[in-house]
Write a protein that holds these residues in place. Structure first.
Motif, PDB file in Angstrom:
ATOM      1  N   VAL A  11     -15.936   0.865   0.284  1.00 32.27           N
ATOM      2  CA  VAL A  11     -15.240   1.760   1.211  1.00 32.27           C
ATOM      3  C   VAL A  11     -16.143   2.278   2.325  1.00 32.27           C
ATOM      4  CG1 VAL A  11     -13.572   2.475  -0.545  1.00 32.27           C
ATOM      5  CG2 VAL A  11     -15.665   3.806  -0.238  1.00 32.27           C
ATOM      6  N   ALA A  12     -17.431   1.920   2.298  1.00 32.66           N
ATOM      7  CA  ALA A  12     -18.362   2.406   3.327  1.00 32.66           C
ATOM      8  C   ALA A  12     -19.406   1.343   3.614  1.00 32.66           C
ATOM      9  CB  ALA A  12     -19.036   3.696   2.865  1.00 32.66           C
ATOM     10  N   ASN A  13     -19.938   1.366   4.815  1.00 32.64           N
ATOM     11  CA  ASN A  13     -21.008   0.459   5.207  1.00 32.64           C
ATOM     12  C   ASN A  13     -22.352   1.080   4.852  1.00 32.64           C
ATOM     13  OD1 ASN A  13     -19.370  -1.616   6.450  1.00 32.64           O
ATOM     14  ND2 ASN A  13     -19.005  -0.186   8.136  1.00 32.64           N
ATOM     15  N   ILE A  14     -23.042   0.472   3.891  1.00 39.35           N
ATOM     16  CA  ILE A  14     -24.326   0.978   3.413  1.00 39.35           C
ATOM     17  C   ILE A  14     -25.446   0.222   4.111  1.00 39.35           C
ATOM     18  CG2 ILE A  14     -25.733   1.479   1.382  1.00 39.35           C
ATOM     19  CD1 ILE A  14     -22.999   2.845   1.388  1.00 39.35           C
ATOM     20  N   PRO A  15     -26.466   0.911   4.620  1.00 39.11           N
ATOM     21  CA  PRO A  15     -27.577   0.213   5.277  1.00 39.11           C
ATOM     22  C   PRO A  15     -28.272  -0.763   4.330  1.00 39.11           C
ATOM     23  CG  PRO A  15     -27.695   2.586   5.670  1.00 39.11           C
ATOM     24  CD  PRO A  15     -26.633   2.378   4.640  1.00 39.11           C
TER      25      PRO A  15
END
Length: 479
Positions: A79-83
């Motif tokens: 659900v999120a873009n993680i580095p």
């Protein structure tokens, strides 16, 4: 009503009231340790199903590390873009003075890991998959009214539907209007009065302790489809990163959610003189596009583009708590917004709930904790977590005032900042405020001060708090 056993051989029964981020995280953390400690966790949610208010949520490195330690990282990645490199510097916020037609003053806040953004409901649903655990029982449609303490040491929960249940431990994760907190504070006042502790009675009776008070701000909230914003401006900054558009007594936070499918818009309008009063009326009401357009009339082009796409916004009264003197009483504790509801100006409310749950779960599942020692374990949680939560609450308020050019002892000249720069004309190329304030210097000062207020989020680790709590527990140190 379910009877409670006093036998230490029977599972310790834990009631977690509130099925938001705080409650779900705590239930998961407790259940993961249930293989080494006999524990039964019951999660109570007032709604007929899991639901969350608001749309956007931010997460800095500290709570992200908790997610990984609880083996929840892979779900969050859906659900999120993680580095890829969690230690690299990433853009966490872009700040600009935007209450004028032209804005060229910017401050970019690059920090380790950055600030991942996601839709609150999607985040909650990702966590909820882990509630399918034999140690967790979830109950819907159960709104807590109050609790009472029984002679046998149990906690009797009274629900709106007339039912009651008894537990060994009660954790209130039931938000800013927490029924758990209201009962806990009243029982603590009663005990302090009986003990003749007038100072504690006075402290517990302050406005904003038992019941919330108004921050003086309202927030217009809306989700904007990214594809429509991209049609207006393919290079709009909020398509890829969080942006803080600042102005006198107003500011806007906007950032991508749902893996970039939408942009979360939150526009604040403040009456600083009303801080600490009681909000009259509904906390959330529907407003119109025209209301938002009027609030930000004359602001820079990117703001105009966002506002143009807002259809039916909601308006939220931003209520908060004052710094609580306690977060536990006997076998009861509160976490998250129930303990330190704050303004959203550090994007750390959910993160603090996650950290509370992590430390508290480590204490309650420690092999040495018995029914008799539960109150002591909760006091250690309070000693470790409450000062930090209150400090973040304070820093969040300070950041919000900086974003809206409210003067303080560090920046007395902010009181002279007008609502526009460059003589209030779009054609004037001067970068000096009509009252002599250099806008570039202003934004830089505010940005640097906000970073200093935020450094705890990436320079410290909640694991240190957890280990200190366990040390206190194991060494018999009094909280």
């Amino acid at each position: 009503m379910s009877a409670i056993s006093n036998s230490e051989a029977s599972p310790i029964r834990v009631a977690v009231v509130g099925g938001g981020i705080a409650g779900i995280t705590l239930a998961i953390a407790l259940a993961q340790a249930s293989t080494t400690k006999s524990m039964s966790v019951h999660l109570y949610e007032a709604a007929p199903h899991f639901t969350e208010t608001g749309a956007g949520i931010g997460m800095f490195r500290r709570p992200w590390q908790v997610m990984k330690r609880l083996n929840l990282g892979e779900e969050i990645k859906t659900v999120a873009n993680i580095p890829d490199d969690e230690d690299s510097l990433n853009l966490a916020f872009r700040m600009s003075k935007s209450d004028e037609p032209r804005s060229t003053q910017e401050f970019d806040m690059f920090i380790p890991f950055g600030n991942i953004t996601m839709h609150r409901v999607e985040f909650q649903n990702a966590l909820a998959h882990h509630l399918e655990h034999e140690a967790i029982t979830t109950h819907f449609g159960k709104r807590l009214l109050e609790y009472t303490l029984e002679a046998n040491g149990g906690i009797l929960l009274h629900f709106r539907d007339g039912s009651t249940e008894q537990y060994d431990v009660l954790i209130g994760a039931d938000g800013i209007h927490s029924a758990t907190r209201q009962s806990m504070i009243q029982l603590a006042i009663n005990d302090a009065q009986a003990a003749g502790n007038t100072d504690l009675v006075k402290d517990l009776s302050r406005p904003g302790i038992k019941d919330p008070v108004w921050s003086g701000s309202v927030a217009y909230r809306s989700l904007i489809p990214s594809d429509k914003l991209r049609e207006l401006n393919p290079n709009h900054a909020t398509l890829t990163a969080p942006v803080n558009y600042m102005g006198k007594d107003k500011h806007i936070i906007a950032f991508p959610v749902s893996l970039g499918k939408s942009v979360n818009f939150v526009g604040f309008v403040s009456q600083p003189e009303m801080e600490g009063t009681v909000w009259e009326g509904k906390t959330v009401v529907q407003r119109t596009h025209e209301d938002v357009a009027k609030a930000y009339e004359g602001w820079e082009e990117e703001v105009e583009q966002l506002v143009k796409l807002i259809d039916s916004p909601s308006m939220w009264a931003i209520n908060t708590l004052k710094a609580l003197p306690i977060a536990s009483h006997g076998p009861v504790a509160i976490i998250g917004d129930a303990a330190h509801a704050m303004t959203p100006n550090q994007g750390s409310g959910a993160g603090q709930a996650i950290e509370d749950a992590y430390v508290l779960a480590a204490l309650l599942t420690h092999p040495s904790v018995t029914r008799d020692s539960i109150p002591r374990a909760l006091k250690i949680y309070e000693k470790i977590r409450l000062p930090h939560g209150n400090d973040v609450q304070r820093r969040s308020r300070e950041n919000g005032k900086l974003y809206e050019f409210a003067a303080d002892e560090r920046f007395p000249h902010l009181s002279t900042v007008s609502t526009t720069t460059a003589g209030a004309t779009a054609t004037d190329t001067s970068e000096t405020d009509v009252r002599g304030i250099d806008a570039n210097r202003l934004v830089k000062e505010i940005g640097e001060a906000a970073v200093e207020n935020w450094k705890w989020a990436w320079t410290t680790d909640v694991e240190t708090d957890k280990m200190e709590a366990i040390r206190m527990l194991e060494e018999g140190e009094e909280a």
